[in-house]
Structures are given as C-alpha cells and as structure tokens.
Design an enzyme around this catalytic site. Structure first.
Site, mmCIF file in Angstrom:
data_model
loop_
_atom_site.group_PDB
_atom_site.id
_atom_site.type_symbol
_atom_site.label_atom_id
_atom_site.label_comp_id
_atom_site.label_asym_id
_atom_site.label_seq_id
_atom_site.Cartn_x
_atom_site.Cartn_y
_atom_site.Cartn_z
ATOM 1 N N ASP A 65 0.842 -1.196 0.000
ATOM 2 C CA ASP A 65 0.000 0.000 0.000
ATOM 3 C C ASP A 65 0.878 1.247 0.000
ATOM 4 O O ASP A 65 2.065 1.183 0.298
ATOM 5 C CB ASP A 65 -1.001 0.000 1.167
ATOM 6 C CG ASP A 65 -0.359 -0.307 2.519
ATOM 7 O OD1 ASP A 65 0.878 -0.245 2.633
ATOM 8 O OD2 ASP A 65 -1.104 -0.597 3.464
ATOM 9 N N ASN A 133 -9.010 -1.270 12.661
ATOM 10 C CA ASN A 133 -10.391 -1.370 12.162
ATOM 11 C C ASN A 133 -10.568 -2.608 11.272
ATOM 12 O O ASN A 133 -11.565 -2.736 10.585
ATOM 13 C CB ASN A 133 -10.781 -0.103 11.387
ATOM 14 C CG ASN A 133 -9.902 0.114 10.169
ATOM 15 O OD1 ASN A 133 -8.955 -0.641 9.925
ATOM 16 N ND2 ASN A 133 -10.210 1.143 9.393
ATOM 17 N N HIS A 135 -8.526 -3.485 8.764
ATOM 18 C CA HIS A 135 -8.061 -3.377 7.379
ATOM 19 C C HIS A 135 -6.812 -4.225 7.145
ATOM 20 O O HIS A 135 -6.025 -4.494 8.043
ATOM 21 C CB HIS A 135 -7.865 -1.916 6.945
ATOM 22 C CG HIS A 135 -6.697 -1.181 7.513
ATOM 23 N ND1 HIS A 135 -6.713 0.174 7.728
ATOM 24 C CD2 HIS A 135 -5.460 -1.585 7.893
ATOM 25 C CE1 HIS A 135 -5.550 0.562 8.197
ATOM 26 N NE2 HIS A 135 -4.766 -0.486 8.316
ATOM 27 N N GLU A 140 -10.189 -0.865 3.521
ATOM 28 C CA GLU A 140 -10.936 -0.367 4.667
ATOM 29 C C GLU A 140 -12.257 -1.119 4.836
ATOM 30 O O GLU A 140 -12.700 -1.825 3.917
ATOM 31 C CB GLU A 140 -11.225 1.128 4.455
ATOM 32 C CG GLU A 140 -9.985 1.989 4.313
ATOM 33 C CD GLU A 140 -9.279 2.252 5.644
ATOM 34 O OE1 GLU A 140 -9.272 1.379 6.529
ATOM 35 O OE2 GLU A 140 -8.714 3.348 5.780
HETATM 36 C C1 GLP Z 1 -1.444 0.529 8.372
HETATM 37 C C2 GLP Z 1 -1.108 -0.012 6.981
HETATM 38 C C3 GLP Z 1 -1.065 -1.516 6.957
HETATM 39 C C4 GLP Z 1 -0.479 -2.000 8.260
HETATM 40 C C5 GLP Z 1 -1.518 -1.745 9.332
HETATM 41 C C6 GLP Z 1 -1.054 -2.060 10.733
HETATM 42 O O1 GLP Z 1 -2.342 1.576 8.282
HETATM 43 N N1 GLP Z 1 -1.989 0.425 5.949
HETATM 44 O O2 GLP Z 1 -0.348 -1.968 5.837
HETATM 45 O O3 GLP Z 1 -0.217 -3.381 8.165
HETATM 46 O O4 GLP Z 1 -2.022 -0.433 9.254
HETATM 47 O O5 GLP Z 1 -0.079 -1.130 11.160
HETATM 48 P P1 GLP Z 1 0.767 -1.351 12.485
HETATM 49 O O6 GLP Z 1 1.623 -2.528 12.271
HETATM 50 O O7 GLP Z 1 1.575 -0.073 12.644
HETATM 51 O O8 GLP Z 1 -0.215 -1.559 13.586
#
Ligand code: GLP
Length: 247
Positions: A65, A133, A135, A140
C-alpha cells in the site's frame, strides 16, 4: 487457518523471520508482499541479522500500500519507509520492488499496472499487518473480498492510527493505493502478524466473528494456507478463557 501464539513481540518477530525464510527457501525466485507499519519492524531487524538473509536477494517484492497524491520524494511515502526499514538494511536492490508512484497523473491506471504485475508474476508469499479497524493494506471496512488494486479514501480510524507515524492527523494523506483483497487472495501462503492488547478486539473479530466486509481481515478465512502469528497480548481474550487448544 493456523493460529500460532508468540510469548511477546520479540518472540513474534523471531518466529516471523523463521517462517519467512523457510517459505523463501521452499520457493524459486519468489514474489513476496511485505507490509509497512510498526508490527513488522522486529521481523525486518531479525532478517537483517540472519545469515540466511541472502535468500531474499532472489525475490521480487510488491508494495502492499502507499499514500496517493503526495510527491515521490515526500518523507511520508510508505515506499521510502519500506526501503529504509527493509531494503537498505538487507542490501536489496531497489529494482526488486514493484512500487506505486504516489504522485502519478493517472492513479487508476497506476493501480491497474501494479495489479497486472501481481497477477502476471503470481504471489508466492504475503505477510500482512492488521489495522485496528480490521483493514489489510488499506482495504478499509466495506471493501469487497474480490476487490482489485485501487485508490481508496482512508477511513477516519486509519487516519487516526496513521497519525502515530507522522505526529498529527493533518499530516496523514487522505487517499491511498492498496492491493485489493481479491488480489491478495491469490497468494500461495499468507502470514498475518498481530501484536499488542490494542489489537485484541479486532483479532477476535477476525478469527471468530461473522465473515463481514465490515471486518475486511475476515476474508483471510477464505485464503489458502494462512498462518496467524499473534502474541499473548493480542490473544488475551482467548487466554482469559483458558483456551489451551492454541498450538
Ligand atoms: C497501516 C497499513 C497496513 C499496516 C496496518 C497495521 O495503516 N496500511 O499496511 O499493516 O495499518 O499497522 P501497524 O503494524 O503499525 O499496527
């Protein structure tokens, strides 16, 4: 779907590195998807310290992403984050990464280009983090399980959680590219990494709640060969129930 319990974040990071290196050793010239975010940082540190890291030199990587509508050299790009925490420490050439151009003039065509690349090369190995959430990437709540790579509007919850990376909500771009859930479902093997008590509620919904577009990560139950690697804090709802069935 297999659930593996790690003692804590360090244990999770070590196990994730072992899982990834075994998966790489079993695949010729693999195509691999790896996430950004805080969760995989320990995995990347463990890989950099592992003598078998040379296995990674034979792989191609696809960006999971990226924010859309900011300059290529903006310090907030997830591409530069990924190069900084993964590619540079592991001495992986930048040509090994198929990435999104956050500043491109035709974002829909840019998303389609990356989707075509993923479908043509095939996806051997996919490592994902879990948004609070539900995702995956930036798919989303409301995302179709068959969705392709595309541009999305970030949800309020993602803007809030991403503000932790950049200091304030105002710093978080409002739109992003994401590989689609249908695109990710083509992966031969998937590892979901989940750490911390703040992820316990959404992990519970992912593993045991109803299959729902409102919790995009529930789509993983339909993927082939999925391992969920979570630490005890993230699984504490099950630990409280005294669930001894977890391997
Ligand atoms: C982010 C990214 C994801 C990531 C997720 C968890 O917003 N879009 O690719 O895996 O949320 O992030 P974290 O590991 O910092 O909790």
């Amino acid at each position: 779907m297999k659930v593996v319990v790690a003692e804590d974040y360090e244990d999770l990071s070590r196990r994730a590195a072992v899982w990834l290196l075994i998966a790489m050793a079993n695949t010729n010239n693999p195509t691999v998807i790896l996430p950004t975010g805080n969760t995989p940082l320990g995995l990347y540190r463990n890989l950099a310290a592992n003598p078998k890291r040379k296995l990674l030199e034979t792989a191609k990587f696809i960006q999971l992403d990226e924010y859309q509508g900011i300059a290529r050299n903006d310090s907030r790009t997830l591409g530069s984050w990924f190069r900084h925490v993964f590619m540079e420490p592991l001495s992986i050439d930048s040509t090994a990464l198929c990435s999104f151009d956050p500043s491109c003039h035709d974002p829909d065509e840019e998303a389609a280009r990356v989707d075509r690349f993923a479908m043509q090369s095939g996806i051997d190995i996919c490592v994902l983090g879990l948004g609070q959430n539900g995702h995956l990437g930036f798919n989303e709540p409301g995302s179709d399980f068959k969705s392709r790579t595309r541009v999305v509007e970030l949800s309020e919850e993602s803007i809030k959680s991403n503000s932790a990376y950049w200091g304030a909500k105002i710093q978080v771009p409002r739109r992003a590219f994401t590989l689609g859930l249908g695109t990710l479902s083509a992966s031969n093997q998937t590892l979901l990494l989940v750490s911390g008590a703040h992820k316990a509620r959404i992990l519970h919904a992912t593993l045991e709640g109803p299959l729902s577009h409102e919790v995009p990560a529930t789509c993983l139950r339909g993927f082939r060969d999925v391992t969920v690697l979570a630490d005890r804090s993230a699984l504490h709802y099950r630990m409280r129930l005294g669930d001894s069935a977890i391997p």
